[in-house]
Design a protein around this motif. Sequence first.
Motif, PDB file in Angstrom:
ATOM      1  N   GLY A  25      -3.315  23.313  23.135  1.00 35.97           N
ATOM      2  CA  GLY A  25      -2.136  23.203  22.277  1.00 35.97           C
ATOM      3  C   GLY A  25      -1.062  22.329  22.892  1.00 35.97           C
ATOM      4  N   VAL A  26      -0.884  22.426  24.211  1.00 39.84           N
ATOM      5  CA  VAL A  26       0.090  21.584  24.916  1.00 39.84           C
ATOM      6  C   VAL A  26      -0.359  20.127  24.905  1.00 39.84           C
ATOM      7  CG1 VAL A  26       1.066  21.067  27.194  1.00 39.84           C
ATOM      8  CG2 VAL A  26       1.024  23.425  26.368  1.00 39.84           C
ATOM      9  N   LEU A  27      -1.641  19.889  25.140  1.00 38.59           N
ATOM     10  CA  LEU A  27      -2.162  18.522  25.211  1.00 38.59           C
ATOM     11  C   LEU A  27      -2.093  17.792  23.874  1.00 38.59           C
ATOM     12  CD1 LEU A  27      -5.328  19.078  27.450  1.00 38.59           C
ATOM     13  CD2 LEU A  27      -3.177  17.988  28.108  1.00 38.59           C
ATOM     14  N   ASP A  28      -1.990  18.528  22.780  1.00 37.35           N
ATOM     15  CA  ASP A  28      -1.914  17.891  21.462  1.00 37.35           C
ATOM     16  C   ASP A  28      -0.665  17.042  21.296  1.00 37.35           C
ATOM     17  OD1 ASP A  28      -4.300  18.822  20.449  1.00 37.35           O
ATOM     18  OD2 ASP A  28      -3.435  20.600  19.531  1.00 37.35           O
ATOM     19  N   ASP A  29       0.384  17.327  22.067  1.00 37.75           N
ATOM     20  CA  ASP A  29       1.640  16.580  21.958  1.00 37.75           C
ATOM     21  C   ASP A  29       1.695  15.540  23.062  1.00 37.75           C
ATOM     22  OD1 ASP A  29       4.161  15.607  21.634  1.00 37.75           O
ATOM     23  OD2 ASP A  29       5.205  17.506  21.993  1.00 37.75           O
ATOM     24  N   ASP A  30       1.349  14.297  22.734  1.00 37.37           N
ATOM     25  CA  ASP A  30       1.303  13.231  23.728  1.00 37.37           C
ATOM     26  C   ASP A  30       2.669  12.947  24.352  1.00 37.37           C
ATOM     27  OD1 ASP A  30      -1.425  12.787  23.451  1.00 37.37           O
ATOM     28  OD2 ASP A  30      -1.149  11.376  21.805  1.00 37.37           O
ATOM     29  N   GLU A  31       3.752  13.290  23.625  1.00 40.10           N
ATOM     30  CA  GLU A  31       5.094  13.018  24.127  1.00 40.10           C
ATOM     31  C   GLU A  31       5.649  14.164  24.970  1.00 40.10           C
ATOM     32  OE1 GLU A  31       6.306  10.016  23.564  1.00 40.10           O
ATOM     33  OE2 GLU A  31       4.443   9.616  22.470  1.00 40.10           O
ATOM     34  N   GLY A  68      -2.081  11.638  37.917  1.00 43.50           N
ATOM     35  CA  GLY A  68      -3.292  10.826  37.914  1.00 43.50           C
ATOM     36  C   GLY A  68      -4.450  11.404  37.137  1.00 43.50           C
ATOM     37  N   VAL A  69      -4.175  12.342  36.250  1.00 43.42           N
ATOM     38  CA  VAL A  69      -5.233  12.966  35.446  1.00 43.42           C
ATOM     39  C   VAL A  69      -5.112  12.503  34.004  1.00 43.42           C
ATOM     40  CG1 VAL A  69      -6.226  15.139  34.651  1.00 43.42           C
ATOM     41  CG2 VAL A  69      -5.296  14.971  36.965  1.00 43.42           C
ATOM     42  N   ASP A  70      -6.209  12.086  33.421  1.00 44.95           N
ATOM     43  CA  ASP A  70      -6.232  11.638  32.031  1.00 44.95           C
ATOM     44  C   ASP A  70      -6.293  12.867  31.118  1.00 44.95           C
ATOM     45  OD1 ASP A  70      -6.705  10.577  29.538  1.00 44.95           O
ATOM     46  OD2 ASP A  70      -8.325   9.234  30.178  1.00 44.95           O
ATOM     47  N   PRO A  71      -5.288  13.053  30.242  1.00 44.44           N
ATOM     48  CA  PRO A  71      -5.297  14.212  29.336  1.00 44.44           C
ATOM     49  C   PRO A  71      -6.531  14.271  28.448  1.00 44.44           C
ATOM     50  CG  PRO A  71      -3.124  13.202  29.375  1.00 44.44           C
ATOM     51  CD  PRO A  71      -4.044  12.271  30.119  1.00 44.44           C
ATOM     52  N   VAL A  72      -7.084  13.093  28.091  1.00 45.39           N
ATOM     53  CA  VAL A  72      -8.285  13.065  27.249  1.00 45.39           C
ATOM     54  C   VAL A  72      -9.468  13.683  27.996  1.00 45.39           C
ATOM     55  CG1 VAL A  72      -9.935  11.583  26.060  1.00 45.39           C
ATOM     56  CG2 VAL A  72      -7.494  11.054  25.956  1.00 45.39           C
ATOM     57  N   VAL A  73      -9.586  13.360  29.283  1.00 46.90           N
ATOM     58  CA  VAL A  73     -10.654  13.930  30.109  1.00 46.90           C
ATOM     59  C   VAL A  73     -10.444  15.431  30.269  1.00 46.90           C
ATOM     60  CG1 VAL A  73     -11.684  13.937  32.412  1.00 46.90           C
ATOM     61  CG2 VAL A  73     -11.051  11.768  31.339  1.00 46.90           C
ATOM     62  N   PRO A  97       6.627  16.590  27.954  1.00 46.43           N
ATOM     63  CA  PRO A  97       6.847  16.417  29.394  1.00 46.43           C
ATOM     64  C   PRO A  97       5.674  16.956  30.216  1.00 46.43           C
ATOM     65  CG  PRO A  97       8.811  17.321  28.351  1.00 46.43           C
ATOM     66  CD  PRO A  97       7.720  17.347  27.323  1.00 46.43           C
ATOM     67  N   ALA A  98       5.015  17.986  29.715  1.00 46.27           N
ATOM     68  CA  ALA A  98       3.864  18.547  30.426  1.00 46.27           C
ATOM     69  C   ALA A  98       2.732  17.530  30.473  1.00 46.27           C
ATOM     70  CB  ALA A  98       3.406  19.831  29.743  1.00 46.27           C
ATOM     71  N   VAL A  99       2.468  16.850  29.359  1.00 47.39           N
ATOM     72  CA  VAL A  99       1.410  15.828  29.321  1.00 47.39           C
ATOM     73  C   VAL A  99       1.798  14.642  30.203  1.00 47.39           C
ATOM     74  CG1 VAL A  99       0.112  14.259  27.841  1.00 47.39           C
ATOM     75  CG2 VAL A  99       0.653  16.558  27.030  1.00 47.39           C
ATOM     76  N   GLY A 153      -7.100  23.197  38.198  1.00 48.54           N
ATOM     77  CA  GLY A 153      -7.346  23.232  39.630  1.00 48.54           C
ATOM     78  C   GLY A 153      -8.480  22.315  40.051  1.00 48.54           C
ATOM     79  N   ALA A 154      -9.510  22.215  39.193  1.00 49.06           N
ATOM     80  CA  ALA A 154     -10.633  21.338  39.504  1.00 49.06           C
ATOM     81  C   ALA A 154     -10.201  19.881  39.568  1.00 49.06           C
ATOM     82  CB  ALA A 154     -11.738  21.514  38.460  1.00 49.06           C
ATOM     83  N   ARG A 155      -9.100  19.560  38.908  1.00 52.24           N
ATOM     84  CA  ARG A 155      -8.542  18.206  38.925  1.00 52.24           C
ATOM     85  C   ARG A 155      -7.446  18.060  39.973  1.00 52.24           C
ATOM     86  NH1 ARG A 155     -11.140  13.834  36.906  1.00 52.24           N
ATOM     87  NH2 ARG A 155     -12.768  14.702  35.578  1.00 52.24           N
ATOM     88  N   GLY A 156      -7.300  19.076  40.821  1.00 53.95           N
ATOM     89  CA  GLY A 156      -6.335  18.991  41.905  1.00 53.95           C
ATOM     90  C   GLY A 156      -4.903  19.298  41.512  1.00 53.95           C
ATOM     91  N   ILE A 157      -4.712  19.836  40.312  1.00 55.48           N
ATOM     92  CA  ILE A 157      -3.355  20.154  39.851  1.00 55.48           C
ATOM     93  C   ILE A 157      -3.026  21.588  40.254  1.00 55.48           C
ATOM     94  CG2 ILE A 157      -1.831  20.380  37.865  1.00 55.48           C
ATOM     95  CD1 ILE A 157      -3.471  18.298  36.424  1.00 55.48           C
ATOM     96  N   THR A 158      -1.981  21.732  41.039  1.00 62.38           N
ATOM     97  CA  THR A 158      -1.512  23.049  41.464  1.00 62.38           C
ATOM     98  C   THR A 158      -0.123  23.291  40.884  1.00 62.38           C
ATOM     99  OG1 THR A 158      -0.448  22.186  43.454  1.00 62.38           O
ATOM    100  CG2 THR A 158      -2.782  22.818  43.630  1.00 62.38           C
ATOM    101  N   LYS A 159       0.370  24.493  41.041  1.00 55.79           N
ATOM    102  CA  LYS A 159       1.698  24.810  40.527  1.00 55.79           C
ATOM    103  C   LYS A 159       2.763  23.953  41.212  1.00 55.79           C
ATOM    104  CE  LYS A 159       4.903  28.664  39.883  1.00 55.79           C
ATOM    105  NZ  LYS A 159       5.886  28.264  40.906  1.00 55.79           N
TER     106      LYS A 159
END
Length: 262
Positions: free
Chosen positions: A131-137, A148-153, A139-141, A237-243
Motif C-alpha cells: 500500500g505504501v509502495l503504490d504512492d510513488d511520491e 539504493g533499492v528499486d521499489p519495483v523490485v 517520502p517512504a518510497v 531486511g533482505a535488501r539491507g534496509i534497517t530501521k
Amino acid sequence: MTAIPPLFDLIRDVLLDGTAEPRDPIRHIGHAERLAGELTHLGESLVGFFVEQARAEGLSWADIGAPRGLSRQGAQQRYGPLLTHLTIADLVEAGALRQLGEAALAALHRAEVHSARLGRDAIDSGDLLLGVLDDDESPAVAAIRELGVDPVVLRSELEQSAEGSGGPGQRHGSAAFESGKASDTGGDQSVRLSLSVEARRTLDGALAEARGHRVGPGHLLLGMLRNPAGRAGRVLGARGITKSSAMGAILAVGNHQTAERE
C-alpha cells in the motif's frame, strides 16, 4: 434496543439453507456451527469496537479492566484479541486512526485491497508495504530509493513472498488494480478485512515513531522495520534496509525537499 433473533428464527435459517437437498441432520449441525461461529464473531467485534473506541478516547487498559476486577494485563489479555476482528472501516468509525494523516490512511486502504486480491483473511505488514509502495511520491518510497533499492523490485519480492501464505484464493478479484497497484481512491469499498496482529504492531510502531505528530507513510515504514520477523521486515531486511538506515534516508529526503523549496 435492537432485537436479538430468537432461537426459532435461527433454527429456521439452518433448515431453509438446505431445503433444495434431502434432509440431513449431520449437514444441519454443520450449518448451525457455522452460523454460531458468525454470531460469536459478530458479538466479539461489537465488544471490540467499544473497547477500541475507549482506548482512542484515552482510556488505558487499567481503566477498562478496573470495573470488571481485571488488572491492566488481564484486561489486555481479555479484550486485546477482540480488536483483531475490526476492519479498517471499524477502526476509522471508532476514532482509533484519527492520528493517521491522509497519505497513511490511503496506504492502509490500498493495503486492504491488496490483501483481498491475494486471498487473505487479514491484512499483514507485507500488504501495508504494498500500500505504501503504490504512492510513488511518498517520502517512504523516496527513502527506499535513497537506500539504493528499486521499489519495483521490492514489490515483486513482496508478491512472491505472499504466494502460499494467503487464504484459499482470490475472493474479491483484482478489478480495483491497474499495473499491479491499488486505486488511490481508497480501494474497493466492498473489501472489509481485519488487521492481523502483525499489522496492528506495525501501526502501534508507527504511532510511537510519530511521537504525537500525524502518522505519515515514513512512520509506517519505520513501524514495519520495528518487527524484522514480519513479512515486510523480512523483505526489507533482505535488501539491507534497517530501521536506522531508513530513518537516516527519510531525514535525508526531507532535507532534500526542504532545500528544493528554499
